[in-house]
Scaffold this motif. Structure first.
Motif, PDB file in Angstrom:
ATOM      1  N   VAL A 186       0.959  -1.213  -0.209  1.00  0.00           N
ATOM      2  CA  VAL A 186      -0.195  -0.442   0.037  1.00  0.00           C
ATOM      3  C   VAL A 186       1.176   0.992  -0.179  1.00  0.00           C
ATOM      4  CG1 VAL A 186      -0.331   0.054   2.661  1.00  0.00           C
ATOM      5  CG2 VAL A 186      -2.283   0.471   0.626  1.00  0.00           C
ATOM      6  N   LEU A 187       1.887   1.012   0.316  1.00  0.00           N
ATOM      7  CA  LEU A 187       3.211   2.837   0.635  1.00  0.00           C
ATOM      8  C   LEU A 187       3.713   3.075  -0.979  1.00  0.00           C
ATOM      9  CD1 LEU A 187       5.032   1.900   3.882  1.00  0.00           C
ATOM     10  CD2 LEU A 187       2.530   3.499   3.319  1.00  0.00           C
ATOM     11  N   ALA A 188       3.700   1.668  -1.514  1.00  0.00           N
ATOM     12  CA  ALA A 188       4.757   2.595  -2.091  1.00  0.00           C
ATOM     13  C   ALA A 188       3.463   2.520  -3.461  1.00  0.00           C
ATOM     14  CB  ALA A 188       4.154   1.054  -3.637  1.00  0.00           C
ATOM     15  N   MET A 189       1.944   2.372  -3.445  1.00  0.00           N
ATOM     16  CA  MET A 189       0.633   3.429  -4.199  1.00  0.00           C
ATOM     17  C   MET A 189       1.078   4.344  -4.372  1.00  0.00           C
ATOM     18  SD  MET A 189      -2.491  -0.058  -3.293  1.00  0.00           S
ATOM     19  CE  MET A 189      -3.832   1.453  -3.639  1.00  0.00           C
ATOM     20  N   PRO A 193       4.522  13.197  -2.345  1.00  0.00           N
ATOM     21  CA  PRO A 193       5.636  13.272  -1.098  1.00  0.00           C
ATOM     22  C   PRO A 193       5.060  12.650   0.019  1.00  0.00           C
ATOM     23  CG  PRO A 193       5.626  15.151  -2.402  1.00  0.00           C
ATOM     24  CD  PRO A 193       4.365  13.762  -3.042  1.00  0.00           C
ATOM     25  N   SER A 194       6.028  11.871   0.644  1.00  0.00           N
ATOM     26  CA  SER A 194       5.849  12.016   2.533  1.00  0.00           C
ATOM     27  C   SER A 194       5.142  12.976   3.653  1.00  0.00           C
ATOM     28  CB  SER A 194       6.172  10.904   3.191  1.00  0.00           C
ATOM     29  OG  SER A 194       7.952  11.265   2.468  1.00  0.00           O
ATOM     30  N   GLY A 195       6.280  14.037   3.336  1.00  0.00           N
ATOM     31  CA  GLY A 195       6.222  15.126   3.839  1.00  0.00           C
ATOM     32  C   GLY A 195       5.185  16.416   3.940  1.00  0.00           C
ATOM     33  N   GLY A 247      -0.487   7.184   3.478  1.00  0.00           N
ATOM     34  CA  GLY A 247      -0.445   5.169   3.369  1.00  0.00           C
ATOM     35  C   GLY A 247      -1.215   4.702   4.103  1.00  0.00           C
ATOM     36  N   PHE A 248      -1.378   4.986   5.121  1.00  0.00           N
ATOM     37  CA  PHE A 248      -2.188   3.928   6.583  1.00  0.00           C
ATOM     38  C   PHE A 248      -3.379   3.954   6.362  1.00  0.00           C
ATOM     39  CE2 PHE A 248      -1.548   8.315   8.549  1.00  0.00           C
ATOM     40  CZ  PHE A 248      -2.989   8.416   8.894  1.00  0.00           C
TER      41      PHE A 248
END
Length: 362
Positions: A186-189, A193-195, A247-248
């Motif tokens: 799921v995180l690769a989906m 940017p994560s920030g 992602g979560f």
């Protein structure tokens, strides 16, 4: 067996399956466990697929599971915002390339619906309105409500559409896993940017709220997904943000959507419904076959990517197909655009065709 005996419940206004918070907690626990197992197996779209399979099995075994419609709608809004983030100026410029593909999709939808109607008339004892609206590859709720209004058996139509979505969701990702070796966490989906800062979250939340309200007011099909997706697409195209939901939250949304599919089978007894279920699964396989054949025709005409075209034509639910496209790294704007087009096509032409050709002789 008469269609009146089908003990299957279409989506109610507040709950899918059993009502109450106990069934909801149990359903989410079962769905989450399924997600963990499928994630461990490295299946694509693991959280939705695992939740869907585990919840479906639980429903058939008679466990008291249920899903709050409001919770599902909330998670659908999250997915709508996520899908909208896949629209970029470069992709919009490609809309012209999809004109031929959308024309072929129209032909495929009509062909698939006619074949499914003929199949259901032959293999079930459902009446004409029930077979017709069960055969249309449109949204489950839209087709169930329309079919009921036209004199069809709502429970049978809901059963056929739930099984269509289940069959497609279980077939296509597994095919890509086994044949293409696709596997996606799921995180690769979530490629953005994560920030995310507070402005990004403010824009994303606004896209969800404004989109959901606008979708309902405009009575868009799949309004809780389509409205936020359109507003999010405009925000991303306009450069307000280039962020995506975390992602979560996407994993949680997949669990809820997958579990809701399984909860639709509460009250569907295998021993009493085997004939109708076999017919409905057969109809889903006919539509999948049509999708593959017409996709190959489109690719020959246009040179578009085959995987993207198959997924754009696949007869699953809008939310489910868009998620699969996202998980497999397939051009999400193309998949979403084609599924929106199919939904509008069926909603606007389905009742008209029924009234013109079938209503008088049913």
């Amino acid at each position: 067996m008469s269609s009146k005996d089908v003990s299957f419940k279409p989506e109610k206004k507040t709950t899918i399956g059993h009502d109450g918070y106990g069934p909801l907690v149990l359903a989410i626990a079962i769905g989450t466990a399924g997600g963990f197992v499928f994630d461990w197996l490295k299946m694509p779209l693991a959280w939705m697929l695992g939740a869907c399979v585990f919840a479906t099995v639980a429903a058939f075994f008679g466990l008291r599971i249920g899903m709050k419609v409001r919770l599902r709608q909330g998670m659908i809004i999250v997915l709508g915002v996520l899908l909208g983030s896949g629209f970029t100026p470069e992709l919009v410029q490609r809309l012209g390339e999809w004109a031929v593909s959308l024309c072929v999709l129209t032909g495929m939808t009509m062909t698939g619906a006619m074949l499914c109607y003929a199949w259901l008339r032959r293999t079930t004892d459902w009446d004409k309105p029930t077979c017709y609206f069960a055969a249309m590859p449109g949204g489950l709720n839209d087709m169930t409500i329309m079919g009921g209004a036209m004199g069809g058996e709502e429970r049978a139509i809901a059963l056929a559409h739930a099984l269509r979505i289940l069959t497609v969701v279980l077939t296509i990702p597994v095919w890509y896993r086994l044949v293409n070796g696709a596997q996606t966490s799921v995180l690769a989906m979530v490629h953005g940017p994560s920030g995310n800062d507070w402005k990004d979250y403010a824009v994303l939340i606004a896209c969800g709220v404004v989109g959901a309200v606008a979708g309902r007011l405009l009575r868009l099909p799949a309004s809780f997904m389509m409205g936020p997706m359109i507003v999010s697409a405009l925000a991303h195209l306009g450069g307000l943000t280039n962020s995506q939901p975390p992602g979560f939250l996407v994993a949680a949304a997949q669990v809820v959507v997958g579990t809701a599919i399984g909860c639709r089978f509460v009250g569907a007894a295998l021993d009493r419904l085997h004939k109708e279920m076999a017919a409905s699964i057969g109809a889903a396989l006919i539509l999948i076959g049509c999708a593959v054949i017409f996709a190959k025709i489109t690719v020959a005409l246009t040179g578009l990517n085959l995987d993207a075209t198959v997924l754009s034509y696949a007869p699953g639910g809008f939310a489910e197909m868009s998620l699969i496209g996202l998980a497999l790294g397939i051009e999400i704007a193309m998949v979403a655009t084609h599924h929106l087009f199919r939904l509008f096509l069926i909603i606007f032409t389905g009742p008209l065709v029924f009234r013109t050709f079938l209503k008088h002789d049913h």
